[in-house]
Design an enzyme around this catalytic site. Structure first.
Site, PDB file in Angstrom:
ATOM      1  N   LEU A   1       0.869  -1.178   0.000  1.00 19.55           N
ATOM      2  CA  LEU A   1       0.000   0.000   0.000  1.00 19.55           C
ATOM      3  C   LEU A   1       0.905   1.226   0.000  1.00 19.55           C
ATOM      4  O   LEU A   1       1.845   1.302   0.797  1.00 19.55           O
ATOM      5  CB  LEU A   1      -0.894   0.033   1.243  1.00 19.55           C
ATOM      6  CG  LEU A   1      -2.255  -0.662   1.196  1.00 19.55           C
ATOM      7  CD1 LEU A   1      -2.958  -0.484   2.544  1.00 19.55           C
ATOM      8  CD2 LEU A   1      -3.128  -0.119   0.084  1.00 19.55           C
ATOM      9  N   ASP A   2       0.632   2.173  -0.887  1.00 15.63           N
ATOM     10  CA  ASP A   2       1.430   3.402  -0.923  1.00 15.63           C
ATOM     11  C   ASP A   2       1.311   4.151   0.403  1.00 15.63           C
ATOM     12  O   ASP A   2       0.310   4.007   1.123  1.00 15.63           O
ATOM     13  CB  ASP A   2       0.954   4.321  -2.051  1.00 15.63           C
ATOM     14  CG  ASP A   2       1.299   3.766  -3.430  1.00 15.63           C
ATOM     15  OD1 ASP A   2       2.202   2.917  -3.506  1.00 15.63           O
ATOM     16  OD2 ASP A   2       0.660   4.187  -4.414  1.00 15.63           O
ATOM     17  N   PRO A   3       2.300   4.988   0.736  1.00 16.17           N
ATOM     18  CA  PRO A   3       2.222   5.774   1.979  1.00 16.17           C
ATOM     19  C   PRO A   3       0.946   6.605   2.096  1.00 16.17           C
ATOM     20  O   PRO A   3       0.411   6.780   3.188  1.00 16.17           O
ATOM     21  CB  PRO A   3       3.463   6.669   1.904  1.00 16.17           C
ATOM     22  CG  PRO A   3       4.448   5.843   1.136  1.00 16.17           C
ATOM     23  CD  PRO A   3       3.635   5.131   0.091  1.00 16.17           C
TER      24      PRO A   3
ATOM     25  N   ALA B   1      -1.943   5.786   1.114  1.00 21.09           N
ATOM     26  CA  ALA B   1      -3.106   4.914   1.261  1.00 21.09           C
ATOM     27  C   ALA B   1      -3.204   4.383   2.681  1.00 21.09           C
ATOM     28  O   ALA B   1      -2.199   4.182   3.359  1.00 21.09           O
ATOM     29  CB  ALA B   1      -3.030   3.758   0.269  1.00 21.09           C
TER      30      ALA B   1
END
Length: 314
Positions: A56-58, A60
């Site tokens: 998960l991207d930062p 998100a």
């Protein structure tokens, strides 16, 4: 001992590590990477081995299943799973990265109505082609695409097939659109946001993203935040773990007898006359103990594929 709540600083070292097995449904907070989240939770559980099941991207938040011990052997089962997100789109803004973390490249007035949105969304349901973004971890000549993007290089990327199983309208007001997306592996929600904005004629980027479902796991079924874990005692944290076989629950179940289990655990195949279909299955030995994943190669023949590590006898 008082645990730090600042997730950006270094993780304390020299702490006893234990062998624990299971799956934690973490509600990842905003602003940290998936690996940072794993490192923090691994420290809180004093675990010797841990890993996540899909980044998960930062920017998100939401469901990040974290596997401990033997569960890491089956984490790949989730990599191909469908996922569900709640996404917030900022209309009228396009950026270098497809989200608000990038530099703004264009702004446009938003004249779209709810009717326009409801007319556009069906275009993205089902099997579609999606061009991977430059700011992604996909590799070209051994280097991730984002390294080229940061150097100011734009590479040609071939569109790839993905599936949007469902795309639901949640809310729309002014320049903000919220949608719920259930999609296949490899789908970039940032790209979906950009494509929806393009078809609305104003451009768009992703302003918030929350993952709620990964495969059979749902955030509402026991997701826990880092802050909650920090407030709990060690035994309470460990009680949050799901069993290892939760990762393979969609597979059919086989219950083996003592001799059959022993043969499988020793790497030998067994005859299984009752098998009627080929494919992977989860196998259990005497006492209902999960022993690993096996493959029914032909009706009547079973071989081991991925097994739990066997503990030495007490």
């Amino acid at each position: 001992m008082t645990l730090r709540t600042d997730l950006s600083g270094p993780v304390p070292q020299k702490r006893p590590r234990r062998r624990i097995d299971g799956v934690l449904l973490l509600d990842k907070p905003l602003g940290i990477s998936s690996q940072t989240a794993v490192t923090r939770v691994k420290f809180l559980l004093q675990a010797a081995k841990a890993g996540h099941t899909g980044t998960l991207d930062p920017m998100a938040t939401g469901l990040l299943p974290i596997c401990f011990g033997d569960a890491t052997k089956f984490s790949h089962m989730l990599l191909n799973s469908d996922k569900t997100y709640v996404a917030t789109l900022q209309l009228g803004v396009t950026t270098t990265t497809g989200d608000l973390e990038g530099e703004v490249t264009a702004r446009a007035a938003v004249h779209a109505t709810r009717g326009d949105v409801e007319q556009v969304l069906p275009r993205f349901r089902g099997d579609i082609m999606q061009t991977p973004p430059m700011y992604s971890a996909l590799k070209h000549m051994g280097r991730p695409l984002y390294s080229y993007a940061r150097a100011g290089e734009e590479l040609t990327r071939e569109p790839r097939p993905v599936t949007i199983f469902s795309l639901e309208f949640l809310s729309f007001g002014g320049e903000e659109l919220r949608i719920a997306v259930r999609c296949s592996k490899g789908t970039y929600i940032r790209v979906l946001a950009e494509d929806i904005g393009r078809d609305l004629g104003c451009g768009a980027c992703l302003s918030a993203l929350r993952r709620t479902v990964v495969g059979e796991f749902q955030l509402e079924q026991g997701g826990v935040s880092v802050d909650e874990l920090q407030r709990q005692a060690l035994d309470q944290r460990e009680a949050r773990l799901l069993p290892v076989d939760a990762l393979v629950s969609p597979l059919p179940r086989l219950d083996l007898g003592p001799d059959q289990a022993r043969h499988i655990l020793s790497g030998r195949g067994i005859e299984w006359p009752d098998a009627v279909a080929v494919g992977l299955a989860r196998a259990y030995g005497p006492g209902q103990d999960f022993i690993g994943v096996v493959e029914i190669q032909t009706p009547g023949r079973i071989v081991a594929r991925r097994l739990l590590a066997q503990r030495p006898a007490a």
